[in-house]
Design a protein around this motif. Structure first.
Motif, short mmCIF file in Angstrom:
data_model
loop_
_atom_site.label_atom_id
_atom_site.label_comp_id
_atom_site.label_asym_id
_atom_site.label_seq_id
_atom_site.Cartn_x
_atom_site.Cartn_y
_atom_site.Cartn_z
N LEU A 1 -12.67 103.01 -16.37
CA LEU A 1 -12.05 103.27 -17.67
C LEU A 1 -12.18 104.73 -18.07
CD1 LEU A 1 -13.06 100.20 -19.82
CD2 LEU A 1 -10.78 100.81 -19.02
N ALA A 2 -13.36 105.27 -17.78
CA ALA A 2 -13.63 106.64 -18.22
C ALA A 2 -12.70 107.64 -17.54
CB ALA A 2 -15.09 106.99 -17.94
N THR A 3 -12.33 107.36 -16.29
CA THR A 3 -11.49 108.33 -15.58
C THR A 3 -10.01 108.04 -15.75
OG1 THR A 3 -11.43 107.03 -13.55
CG2 THR A 3 -13.27 108.54 -13.80
N LEU A 4 -9.69 106.97 -16.47
CA LEU A 4 -8.29 106.57 -16.62
C LEU A 4 -7.56 107.54 -17.53
CD1 LEU A 4 -6.76 104.10 -15.50
CD2 LEU A 4 -7.08 103.03 -17.74
N ARG A 5 -6.42 108.03 -17.05
CA ARG A 5 -5.63 108.95 -17.87
C ARG A 5 -4.29 108.29 -18.22
NH1 ARG A 5 -7.74 112.61 -13.77
NH2 ARG A 5 -5.91 112.07 -12.52
N SER A 6 -3.65 108.84 -19.24
CA SER A 6 -2.32 108.36 -19.60
C SER A 6 -1.41 108.36 -18.39
CB SER A 6 -1.72 109.27 -20.68
OG SER A 6 -1.83 108.68 -21.94
N GLY A 7 -0.70 107.27 -18.18
CA GLY A 7 0.23 107.22 -17.06
C GLY A 7 -0.36 106.61 -15.81
N ASP A 8 -1.70 106.58 -15.71
CA ASP A 8 -2.33 105.91 -14.58
C ASP A 8 -2.16 104.40 -14.74
OD1 ASP A 8 -3.17 108.35 -13.75
OD2 ASP A 8 -5.27 108.10 -14.34
N ILE A 9 -2.22 103.72 -13.61
CA ILE A 9 -2.17 102.26 -13.67
C ILE A 9 -3.52 101.73 -13.23
CG2 ILE A 9 -1.05 100.18 -12.80
CD1 ILE A 9 1.40 101.98 -12.20
N LEU A 10 -4.07 100.85 -14.04
CA LEU A 10 -5.34 100.24 -13.67
C LEU A 10 -5.05 98.86 -13.11
CD1 LEU A 10 -8.39 100.20 -13.59
CD2 LEU A 10 -8.42 99.55 -15.99
N GLU A 11 -5.38 98.66 -11.84
CA GLU A 11 -5.10 97.36 -11.21
C GLU A 11 -6.36 96.53 -11.15
OE1 GLU A 11 -1.28 98.05 -8.34
OE2 GLU A 11 -3.25 97.92 -7.38
N LEU A 12 -6.21 95.24 -11.44
CA LEU A 12 -7.32 94.31 -11.34
C LEU A 12 -7.14 93.55 -10.04
CD1 LEU A 12 -7.39 92.98 -15.01
CD2 LEU A 12 -8.26 95.12 -14.07
N ALA A 13 -8.09 93.74 -9.12
CA ALA A 13 -7.89 93.22 -7.77
C ALA A 13 -8.84 92.09 -7.46
CB ALA A 13 -8.04 94.37 -6.76
N TRP A 14 -8.72 91.00 -8.20
CA TRP A 14 -9.51 89.83 -7.84
C TRP A 14 -8.72 88.59 -8.22
CZ3 TRP A 14 -10.89 92.68 -12.27
CH2 TRP A 14 -10.87 91.97 -13.48
N ASP A 15 -9.22 87.46 -7.79
CA ASP A 15 -8.60 86.19 -8.13
C ASP A 15 -9.58 85.38 -8.96
OD1 ASP A 15 -6.09 86.33 -6.71
OD2 ASP A 15 -7.31 86.32 -4.89
N GLY A 16 -9.06 84.69 -9.96
CA GLY A 16 -9.89 83.78 -10.74
C GLY A 16 -10.64 84.50 -11.85
N PRO A 17 -11.48 83.72 -12.57
CA PRO A 17 -12.12 84.28 -13.76
C PRO A 17 -13.23 85.28 -13.45
CG PRO A 17 -12.67 81.95 -13.48
CD PRO A 17 -11.74 82.30 -12.37
N ARG A 18 -13.41 86.23 -14.34
CA ARG A 18 -14.45 87.24 -14.22
C ARG A 18 -14.66 87.79 -15.61
NH1 ARG A 18 -15.13 91.03 -9.72
NH2 ARG A 18 -16.45 92.72 -10.43
N VAL A 19 -15.90 87.82 -16.03
CA VAL A 19 -16.19 88.35 -17.37
C VAL A 19 -16.05 89.87 -17.32
CG1 VAL A 19 -17.93 88.61 -19.16
CG2 VAL A 19 -17.68 86.44 -17.96
N VAL A 20 -15.24 90.41 -18.20
CA VAL A 20 -15.02 91.85 -18.22
C VAL A 20 -15.32 92.35 -19.62
CG1 VAL A 20 -13.33 93.67 -17.84
CG2 VAL A 20 -13.19 91.58 -16.49
N SER A 21 -16.11 93.38 -19.71
CA SER A 21 -16.50 93.85 -21.03
C SER A 21 -15.33 94.54 -21.73
CB SER A 21 -17.71 94.78 -20.93
OG SER A 21 -17.41 95.81 -20.03
N PRO A 22 -15.37 94.58 -23.05
CA PRO A 22 -14.22 95.04 -23.82
C PRO A 22 -13.88 96.51 -23.59
CG PRO A 22 -15.76 93.83 -25.21
CD PRO A 22 -16.45 94.07 -23.91
#
Lengths: 207, 792
Positions: B461-482
């Motif tokens: 998240l910290a390195t994410l810049r406008s225009g970048d795409i953040l991909e979530l690469a897993w299957d099924g549930p996973r607790v992810v912090s806000p």
């Protein structure tokens, strides 16, 4: 299961053979009352319900001959419900029509698209109960009067075995056996027409 | 067979019946021996085994008692009798509905042996093809003694005068085009109320049949077909004619020489007559359609260029770039999806051909080639250069500048780079076929195309810049912090082939809060406490005064639009959800709104599902000119959205092909008069679709324009509130008696008696009309619903 039963072609496959008149009659006798009853539950008059039921059966016959019954779209019973709902929707549309034409397509498409959970549950019950009662009618003649009455008294009326045995002049053991025989036969008869049987489904897998 | 105790390998007590004996008893026909009967009577074990074998347990008592035979009602008996006497074979033809084949076109008696009949003076030899538009016959023109093709408009379409007039007009216009790459039209006419046209008969097959038979075309074939088709289009464009339905089936390849012949110019317009277009059916072929055509905008000759690009893309790769499960999804792809370059899908295709197709398929017509002739020339140049082993002219490519620089690099480096590119290309191809298991759950796709893997959410998240795409690469549930994000555009999506489920476990704050645009694709987001089937979603009680009050309280608390424990909060910027699913576990008494939006000018939810038992699914605080669009969504919530206007402006919403289950469509405590809505082809399974909450100002029914909607399961009084502006919609009550109780529309006033329920059902009113748990989650009901939706 006797060899004769094992080789008996499934009803659904049999009616696809369009020349098989007896299979067709069996199909009509089995399912028409079910569709009829469903229409009655939706508030139709007897004559209208009979008309709609007749339309449904014709449509089913046509579709089966064209191999259109596709197991991927669900079980036979849910398919039959869909056809019934479509024909009912047509019926209500005709009845509700007040001269203009717009919207009919969407009635058919949308009414046909989904049954409510309670309707599906009702249908499941009606379906199961129709197949059972049909099977009972079918096999009754195969049994001697005493055997049938032993079954009826203990299984349907749920009276005590001893009481029924005394009434029929049979031993309790004979009553137990009679009841098991009739029930096993009913279950076999149901299995013969179970269109959701995996074997039957496989036959339609390509369609 | 049913299991019996002996199957457990315990020895049976002496004197007991064997399995075979029991089976003989149960399934046999022979009379029962006294000995066996006595044993069954005395031995509880054998009795239980026998009854297990027969399946007695499941068939007893009440299950059977309901089955006592009753005499058949006379009408039913008559119907069954009539059915039994009719062979099913006689019903098959009647069951073929609509346009099925030559049988629908009335032919006169044949005038020569071997012919099917005569139509408009032509001998009809055989039906060559049939489709939604009509049927094509091979015919014989006696006066000119030549074989011709006759295309006859489908009777269903010919019933519309608009379609008839358009067919004739377009056919006559196309007859003016005389070009070697356009199928010549000899005559146009009308016979027995059916318009038809007589064309040159092309012996050969369509491009579609060719690709189906032999697979993707080689680069030189793509170029040859492309240039000939483009020349054909150019000839028609010069006459002011737009094809509107360029697709592989309309591009014919003449036998032996495979000369391209385009057919069916303008005929798609005939099917475009609004009075014959079925809901959800778009004239033309969605997967080859230009975006402006998909959006129903005005189009010019450049729409054909886009379609040609799509066709060539398809035949070059074997993959249709925009095809999806449903027409709406395909149309959305056309407007939003940027296809992967063809050389990535088929390494045989040169990169510069990718560039030509990419330019043909540019979203904006002005970014495409200016005309078909230029396209044809670009393909021709490519063909010449391909045959002489050289590169095409720089003018044909948009990326040529980079490549010219590359030419100045020493050859050895070029070689290394080339090898690397080939390896990369193979990797990309493999990737496309099968997702490579990734170790890193998070992946950032930078604007320049660089991909960075990350195992640390906070770091990513910290390195994410406008225009970048953040991909979530897993299957099924996973607790992810806000996530809390300011000042950058967020784009989150599921990695290719993945189905990530984000579990939000922190109930005191939103999972994602941002003050700029947000786009999410393919992600499922659920608040903690919802099981995989959403089991904990409580079934709402009856819609009584208490429930209304409770809902109202929750809304009033929500009125402040303050971020709380929502799932997504977007406060400024566009908000887009595509293929997402949001599930929350809140009940009526909790104030949890899955999506909270304030000052988002353009809100879109496409092909997404919101499952929420509490108050509104979306809390939308709008400014003047803001828009909200829901397309192909399912919303199960007390209300679909809660609206509040921020100022005196007007906000708009648009709903199409959605299903709403709950109580209200819109809940509005204030500002309802500044809301304007449109909607078509929705199912509104809502108890009181058109009111806000009691005592609140309604959302202004007069400002709603509805068309072809289905109001399902509405309460008796609610029917009266369906606005008079509704067109061609229906009021159904599937939940109670499956009756179409009234058709709403065509300007006819709706009367109270149109909504009367049959007396026998009146006692069931007031029952639950909200979310049913069995509808929620990936259970059988859900899957069935999805399957049906996909079909539609």
């Amino acid at each position: 299961m006797s060899p004769a039963d094992a080789t008996r072609p499934s009803l659904l496959i049999a009616i696809r053979d369009v020349g098989n008149q007896s299979a067709w009659s069996e199909f009509v006798v089995l399912y028409t009352p079910l569709v009829f009853r469903h229409c009655m539950r939706r508030g139709l008059q007897e004559a209208d319900a009979a008309d709609v039921a007749q339309e449904v059966m014709k449509s089913v016959a046509g579709s089966i001959a064209r191999f259109e019954y596709d197991r991927r779209k669900g079980s036979f019973r849910s398919w039959l419900l869909t056809v019934t709902r479509n024909k009912l929707a047509n019926f209500f549309t005709r009845r509700a029509r007040r001269g203009d034409e717009t919207g009919e397509t969407s009635v058919q498409e949308l009414v046909g698209s989904e049954a409510s959970p309670s309707e599906s549950a009702d249908w499941e019950r009606e379906y199961e109960s129709r197949v059972l009662s049909w099977a009972m009618e079918q096999v009754k003649a195969e049994f001697q009067e005493g055997t049938w009455r032993a079954f009826w008294g203990t299984a349907v009326e749920e009276r005590a075995v001893a009481e029924v045995a005394a009434e029929l002049g049979m031993s309790a053991g004979a009553v137990y056996i009679a009841r098991s025989r009739v029930i096993a036969r009913i279950r076999r008869r149901v299995a013969e027409v179970d269109l959701d049987d995996p074997m039957v489904q496989a036959a339609f897998g390509a369609g | 067979m049913n299991p019996s105790p002996s199957a457990d390998h315990h020895p049976l007590p002496a004197g007991c019946l064997s399995d075979a004996d029991l089976e003989g008893l149960v399934c046999g026909q022979a009379s029962v021996s006294v000995l066996a009967a006595r044993h069954v009577e005395e031995c509880a074990l054998c009795r239980a085994r026998m009854e297990g074998l027969a399946g007695t347990g499941s068939l007893q008592g009440s299950a059977l008692r309901a089955l006592e035979p009753t005499p058949l009602p006379a009408p039913l008996a008559a119907a069954m009798d009539a059915l039994c006497r009719t062979p099913p074979s006689s019903m098959t033809e009647r069951a073929v509905e609509g346009w099925g084949g030559a049988g629908d076109v009335p032919l006169d008696a044949p005038a020569r042996p071997g012919a099917l009949g005569v139509f408009a003076g032509y001998d009809i030899l055989e039906a060559v093809a049939s489709g939604g538009m009509g049927v094509v016959f091979k015919g014989y023109d006696r006066s000119l003694q030549r074989i011709v093709a006759l295309k006859v408009l489908a009777p269903a379409l010919a019933a519309s005068s608009v379609a008839r007039v358009r067919f004739l007009r377009e056919a006559r216009a196309a007859a003016a085009v005389n070009h070697e790459h356009v199928v010549a039209i000899h005559a146009v006419g009308e016979e027995k109320g059916l318009p038809y046209l007589v064309m040159q008969f092309i012996a050969g097959r369509s491009l579609q049949a060719r690709v189906e038979a032999t697979g993707p075309l080689r680069p030189e074939e793509v170029l040859r077909v492309g240039s000939q088709a483009a020349y054909g289009l150019a000839a028609a464009h010069n006459q002011g004619l737009i094809h509107r339905d360029v697709k592989p089936g309309n591009i014919l390849l003449e036998n032996s020489v495979e000369r391209v012949k385009i057919t069916d110019f303008g005929l798609a317009r005939a099917a475009d007559a609004t009075d014959v277009t079925r809901p959800g059916v778009v004239a033309g072929t969605p997967e080859f359609m230009a975006p402006e055509q998909a959006r129903g905008e005005r189009l010019d000759h450049r729409a054909d260029l886009f379609a040609l690009g799509t066709v060539l893309y398809t035949v070059a790769t074997g993959v249709s770039p925009f095809r999806a499960d449903s027409t709406p999804a395909t149309l959305r792809n056309v407007c939003e999806h940027r296809p992967r370059p063809i050389h990535e899908l088929n390494p045989q295709q040169p990169r510069w051909l990718s560039d030509i197709l990419e330019r043909l398929m540019a979203q904006r017509p002005e970014d495409r080639y200016p005309d078909a002739r230029t396209v044809a020339q670009a393909f021709e140049q490519g063909l010449v250069r391909l045959q002489s082993g050289r590169r095409p002219d720089p003018g044909t490519s948009t990326h040529e500048g980079n490549r010219q620089e590359a030419r100045r690099v020493p050859p050895s480096i070029v070689m290394v780079v080339a090898v690397a590119l080939v390896v990369l290309g193979m990797l990309v191809v493999l990737w496309g076929r099968r997702p490579v298991p990734a170790r890193a759950p998070f992946r950032i796709v930078r604007t320049g195309g660089v991909v960075e893997d990350s195992t640390n959410w906070t770091e990513a998240l910290a390195t994410l810049r406008s225009g970048d795409i953040l991909e979530l690469a897993w299957d099924g549930p996973r607790v992810v912090s806000p996530i809390e994000s300011t000042g950058r555009v967020l784009h989150l999506r599921a990695a290719a082939g993945r189905r990530p489920v984000v579990v939000h476990a922190t109930r005191t704050r939103p999972w994602l809060i941002t003050d700029a645009s947000l786009r999410m694709e393919g992600i499922e987001l659920r608040s903690a406490g919802t099981g995989p089937r959403g089991e904990s979603i409580p079934r709402p009680g009856p819609m009584n005064r208490q429930a209304i009050d409770s809902a109202r309280r929750s809304l009033e608390r929500n009125r402040t639009h303050e971020p709380g424990h929502q799932l997504l909060v977007c406060q400024g910027g566009d908000f887009t959800l595509v293929n997402c699913r949001l599930v929350t576990a809140s009940s009526v008494d909790e104030v949890e709104v899955p999506i909270l939006l304030r000052n988002c000018p353009w809100v879109r939810l496409l092909n997404s599902e919101l499952l929420h038992a509490g108050g509104p699914a979306i809390s939308w605080k709008a400014s003047n000119g803001d828009r909200l669009q829901l397309s192909n969504c399912v919303v199960m919530a007390r209300s679909a959205f809660f609206f509040a206007a921020a100022d005196d402006g007007v906000a708009e919403f648009e709903l199409d092909q959605c299903t709403f289950v709950g109580t209200f469509l819109i809940a509005s405590l204030s500002g309802g008069e500044s809301l304007r809505g449109r909607g078509s082809h929705n199912v509104l399974s809502l108890r009181r679709p058109w009111v806000g909450l009691p005592g609140a100002s309604g959302p202004g029914r007069q400002r709603w324009q509805g068309q072809a909607n289905v109001y399902d399961r509405v309460g008796v009084d609610a029917g009266l509130q369906i606005p008079p502006t509704e067109r061609g919609s229906l009021l159904l009550d599937l939940g109670l008696d499956a009756q179409v109780r009234a058709r709403v529309g065509a300007g006819k006033p709706v009367r109270p008696e149109d909504f009367a329920l049959p007396a026998m059902h009146s006692t069931r009113l007031g029952e639950t009309a909200g979310i049913l748990p069995e509808w929620v989650g990936p259970g059988p009901g859900w899957e069935r619903w999805r399957a049906l939706k996909a079909e539609r």
